[in-house]
Design a protein around this motif. Sequence first.
Motif, PDB file in Angstrom:
ATOM      1  N   GLU A  85     -66.100 -21.797  10.819  1.00  0.00           N
ATOM      2  CA  GLU A  85     -65.923 -20.359  10.601  1.00  0.00           C
ATOM      3  C   GLU A  85     -66.013 -19.540  11.887  1.00  0.00           C
ATOM      4  O   GLU A  85     -65.185 -18.666  12.131  1.00  0.00           O
ATOM      5  N   GLY A  91     -63.733 -14.586   9.728  1.00  0.00           N
ATOM      6  CA  GLY A  91     -63.661 -13.575   8.690  1.00  0.00           C
ATOM      7  C   GLY A  91     -62.977 -12.291   9.116  1.00  0.00           C
ATOM      8  O   GLY A  91     -62.945 -11.313   8.376  1.00  0.00           O
ATOM      9  N   SER A 147     -57.752 -14.080   9.996  1.00  0.00           N
ATOM     10  CA  SER A 147     -58.685 -15.134   9.621  1.00  0.00           C
ATOM     11  C   SER A 147     -57.974 -16.237   8.860  1.00  0.00           C
ATOM     12  O   SER A 147     -56.755 -16.325   8.851  1.00  0.00           O
ATOM     13  N   ARG A 187     -66.988 -17.178   0.343  1.00  0.00           N
ATOM     14  CA  ARG A 187     -65.762 -16.609  -0.222  1.00  0.00           C
ATOM     15  C   ARG A 187     -64.548 -17.012   0.612  1.00  0.00           C
ATOM     16  O   ARG A 187     -63.512 -17.406   0.064  1.00  0.00           O
ATOM     17  N   ILE A 188     -64.647 -16.916   1.935  1.00  0.00           N
ATOM     18  CA  ILE A 188     -63.533 -17.274   2.816  1.00  0.00           C
ATOM     19  C   ILE A 188     -63.071 -18.702   2.529  1.00  0.00           C
ATOM     20  O   ILE A 188     -61.886 -18.985   2.362  1.00  0.00           O
TER      21      ILE A 188
END
Length: 348
Positions: free
Chosen positions: A198, A225, A229, A261-262
């Motif tokens: 991430e 994010g 992203s 969530r991503i």
Amino acid sequence: MQHEPAARLIQALKRTGRRRIPLDQLRKEFAAACPELAEQADRRSRLAQLLQSAAASGEIVLPLGKRSWDRTGGMPLPGFVVLAGPTPPRIPAVAPGYSWHPLLGFAASERNRLRLEAARCINEWLKSDPDLSLNVPIKERSLEIFGDEKRLDRLRAGSDHLFGRLSLLSLGCRICPIPLPFEAGPAAALGKPILIVENNDTWVSFSMWNRSAARLSAVAYAGGGHAKSLAYDETFIDELIGRLQAQALYYFGDIDPAGLRIASRAAQRRAWRLALPLQPAPSLYTWLLEHGTRTPLEGNERVADEDLAWLPPDIRSSVTALFASKQRVPQEALGTRVLMSAHVSDWT
């Protein structure tokens, strides 16, 4: 009412060289062309009557919308008028009997003028017998056909077909996904899993570690994010999988609602496309829960059930308890020092 003042006003308006004439200019032209009326106390009504007369005779077009009228005093006046003119004959986008290339035969029944004009441009290009043996990026082909590098992208409207019928492949071009930053592992890691990380700093640490560990065919950066992203870049993942012959795809991010969530939404989109699944890296998330630094979970965002369900079953209850205590674990806890000093048996 006499028609002669109206004729004078229309002639004055035509001399402006404009078709759409705003109210301020209407008043000025009225004062110059019809001073005997413009100097009267009821000049507003006189102007309104002249304009209505000109509209009735087809010389001008008055606005239809109520907001386009000035009703501040006495007779309403239009905020603008449009001078009527002869409507030029509309030249058909395609002449009768026009010859269509076999790939575009369906366009003969097209009635939308803009689509028809686009189809004709493509047709003329196809009739020039272009070399389609080399599959090129879509913007290069679009520039070649239309002189506009973005036109084909607009015409495809998110699909890989134009007009729902003509494939990009038949035009010798392809959609090029936005590249996802990545570092390939050593040659010995070819075919091993890809890990998507991430955050930038953790990506740097894992990339450096993997240069000697050779446990991953590539370490990719998801974008943290931001607007650019994972959801924006993820179609490049498929290219990466093919290049590196990867058989598995893992993700590692922060343990907080946004991080989950991503990842879970990207995994869902890949599932809809029947692509190689995006899985959580179980050992990495477990290590983060057991050893990571816990920080306050700010804001009121709550984790969705579908996002929590993406995690391995054996850590879901721990993550739920973590969020209930208003805490989160940033992935930076598992950084260079841990990777270089710990005995790593299986990070995935």
